[in-house]
Write a protein that holds these residues in place. Structure first.
Motif, PDB file in Angstrom:
ATOM      1  N   GLY A  62     -11.432   4.156  -6.595  1.00  0.00           N
ATOM      2  CA  GLY A  62     -11.670   2.693  -6.360  1.00  0.00           C
ATOM      3  C   GLY A  62     -12.986   2.359  -6.705  1.00  0.00           C
ATOM      4  N   VAL A  89      -4.603   4.660   0.206  1.00  0.00           N
ATOM      5  CA  VAL A  89      -4.834   3.336  -0.601  1.00  0.00           C
ATOM      6  C   VAL A  89      -5.259   2.473   0.373  1.00  0.00           C
ATOM      7  CG1 VAL A  89      -3.581   1.375  -1.685  1.00  0.00           C
ATOM      8  CG2 VAL A  89      -3.101   3.548  -2.300  1.00  0.00           C
ATOM      9  N   THR A 129      -9.017   3.343   0.896  1.00  0.00           N
ATOM     10  CA  THR A 129      -9.897   2.817  -0.122  1.00  0.00           C
ATOM     11  C   THR A 129     -10.088   1.503  -0.387  1.00  0.00           C
ATOM     12  OG1 THR A 129      -9.100   4.742  -1.388  1.00  0.00           O
ATOM     13  CG2 THR A 129     -10.084   2.773  -2.678  1.00  0.00           C
ATOM     14  N   MET A 131      -5.438   5.268  -8.285  1.00  0.00           N
ATOM     15  CA  MET A 131      -6.082   4.307  -7.521  1.00  0.00           C
ATOM     16  C   MET A 131      -6.850   3.508  -8.643  1.00  0.00           C
ATOM     17  SD  MET A 131      -6.670   2.985  -4.569  1.00  0.00           S
ATOM     18  CE  MET A 131      -7.358   1.189  -4.834  1.00  0.00           C
ATOM     19  N   MET A 185      -8.705   8.713  -4.486  1.00  0.00           N
ATOM     20  CA  MET A 185      -8.837   7.252  -4.322  1.00  0.00           C
ATOM     21  C   MET A 185     -10.216   6.594  -4.097  1.00  0.00           C
ATOM     22  SD  MET A 185      -4.936   6.302  -3.197  1.00  0.00           S
ATOM     23  CE  MET A 185      -3.636   7.121  -4.260  1.00  0.00           C
ATOM     24  N   HIS A 232       0.860  -1.124   0.196  1.00  0.00           N
ATOM     25  CA  HIS A 232      -0.002   0.166  -0.002  1.00  0.00           C
ATOM     26  C   HIS A 232       1.029   1.381  -0.039  1.00  0.00           C
ATOM     27  CE1 HIS A 232      -3.534  -2.003   2.125  1.00  0.00           C
ATOM     28  NE2 HIS A 232      -3.235  -2.969   1.026  1.00  0.00           N
ATOM     29  N   SER A 245      -4.947  11.252  -7.784  1.00  0.00           N
ATOM     30  CA  SER A 245      -4.982  10.196  -7.046  1.00  0.00           C
ATOM     31  C   SER A 245      -6.083   9.325  -7.549  1.00  0.00           C
ATOM     32  CB  SER A 245      -5.520  10.649  -5.599  1.00  0.00           C
ATOM     33  OG  SER A 245      -4.416  11.501  -5.073  1.00  0.00           O
ATOM     34  N   ASN A 296       0.681   4.055   1.395  1.00  0.00           N
ATOM     35  CA  ASN A 296      -0.171   5.027   1.306  1.00  0.00           C
ATOM     36  C   ASN A 296      -1.405   4.928   2.131  1.00  0.00           C
ATOM     37  OD1 ASN A 296      -1.786   7.219   0.131  1.00  0.00           O
ATOM     38  ND2 ASN A 296      -1.104   6.893  -1.834  1.00  0.00           N
ATOM     39  N   ILE A 307      -4.220   1.177  -9.831  1.00  0.00           N
ATOM     40  CA  ILE A 307      -3.994  -0.115  -8.961  1.00  0.00           C
ATOM     41  C   ILE A 307      -5.070  -1.012  -8.870  1.00  0.00           C
ATOM     42  CG2 ILE A 307      -3.996  -0.156  -6.528  1.00  0.00           C
ATOM     43  CD1 ILE A 307      -2.695   2.303  -6.208  1.00  0.00           C
ATOM     44  N   SER A 308      -6.297  -0.584  -8.954  1.00  0.00           N
ATOM     45  CA  SER A 308      -7.587  -1.599  -8.984  1.00  0.00           C
ATOM     46  C   SER A 308      -7.425  -2.312 -10.297  1.00  0.00           C
ATOM     47  CB  SER A 308      -8.821  -0.601  -9.003  1.00  0.00           C
ATOM     48  OG  SER A 308      -8.809   0.110  -7.567  1.00  0.00           O
ATOM     49  N   ASN A 331      -0.364  10.987  -1.731  1.00  0.00           N
ATOM     50  CA  ASN A 331      -0.056  10.157  -0.829  1.00  0.00           C
ATOM     51  C   ASN A 331      -0.069  11.088   0.666  1.00  0.00           C
ATOM     52  OD1 ASN A 331       1.024   8.416   1.314  1.00  0.00           O
ATOM     53  ND2 ASN A 331       2.360   7.406   0.062  1.00  0.00           N
TER      54      ASN A 331
END
Length: 269
Positions: free
Chosen positions: A243, A102, A105, A170, A239, A97, A166, A99, A173-174, A211
């Motif tokens: 997400g 993150v 979320t 995210m 985020m 993470h 952000s 963060n 990342i997702s 972050n």
């Protein structure tokens, strides 16, 4: 030859000793269980990863301000590469993470246990503060060489920028890392590239934090809290939005086997 009573006495003593040992063992296992050890390992991984992200990323900023050798694209590259490296280093341990936004979320999406979220956030903050502190002790930057994040324009402008980049981070990342249907081996590269691009775009204006820990660490060490709220709430809002937006598009009518048949990059090279 020992009498029967002697044998009984010895048996009772050995049972008491065995019972005491098992009691101590049970008590010890309560505090040294595999679950606790695993949790501590993950917290250490989060702290160490965040430490090096701060040390390398912020170090490139200070180095450029002191010696003008890194350049702005070099700073952006440093942030992207160090995040990529740390993701591949500890993602299999802690989830990488690094963060608080993150972690918040993933917790809100039900992908991370609520009881562990505060521990993760504390570990990330500790790593960020230590990384910022070691950098300060080694390089002794002046107040004008602040390596945190402060708005160049208006605070609202930076706040909105932080929400947007952000959201993008995210979302990536997702899609590229957290989704089991994604090409997992390339997730770290996708995250690092997103951070690099976001730094190139928003870095000159907001500093491209994305972050809260990244902004809080230097702020505490160098006592510069200007517009810190924008770098705490902006990434969290962005985020959460990123997400939940990915969650809306995640479920497809396409059969799972069709989606995942090319999901492993290494098998195709």
């Amino acid at each position: 030859m020992a009498s029967q009573s002697d044998h009984i006495e010895k048996d009772s003593i050995s049972k008491m000793e065995d019972g005491g040992a098992s009691s101590v063992g049970a008590e010890g296992s309560r505090f040294c269980s595999a679950t606790v050890v695993n949790c501590v390992q993950r917290l250490i991984a989060e702290a160490v990863g965040t430490f090096f992200i701060m040390f390398i990323g912020c170090g490139s900023i200070v180095g450029n301000m002191m010696h003008s050798t890194v350049t702005f694209p070099g700073i952006c590259t440093a942030w992207g590469l160090v995040v990529t490296a740390m993701v591949y280093a500890v993602a299999h341990i802690s989830g990488a993470h690094f963060n608080p936004a993150v972690t918040i979320t993933f917790t809100a999406l039900g992908k991370f246990p609520l009881k562990e979220a505060p521990l993760y956030i504390v570990s990330q903050l500790v790593g960020a503060i230590f990384g910022s502190g070691v950098l300060y002790l080694l390089l002794n930057p002046k107040p004008e060489q602040f390596y945190g994040t402060i708005p160049v324009g208006s605070v609202i402008q930076s706040f909105v920028l932080e929400i947007i980049i952000s959201f993008l981070l995210m979302f990536v990342i997702s899609g590229a890392f957290a989704d089991t249907r994604a090409i997992g081996e390339l997730g770290g590269i996708a995250i690092g590239a997103t951070i690099l691009l976001s730094c190139l775009t928003a870095g000159p204006i907001s500093g491209a934090s994305m972050n809260p820990a990244r902004s809080i660490g230097p702020a505490i060490i160098m006592h510069n809290y200007k517009a810190l709220w924008a770098y705490i709430f902006g990434p969290v809002i962005g985020m959460l939005a990123g997400g939940f937006t990915y969650k809306l598009i995640k479920f497809l009518d396409k059969p799972s086997q069709d989606v995942t048949k090319n999901s492993t990059f290494l098998k195709n090279i």
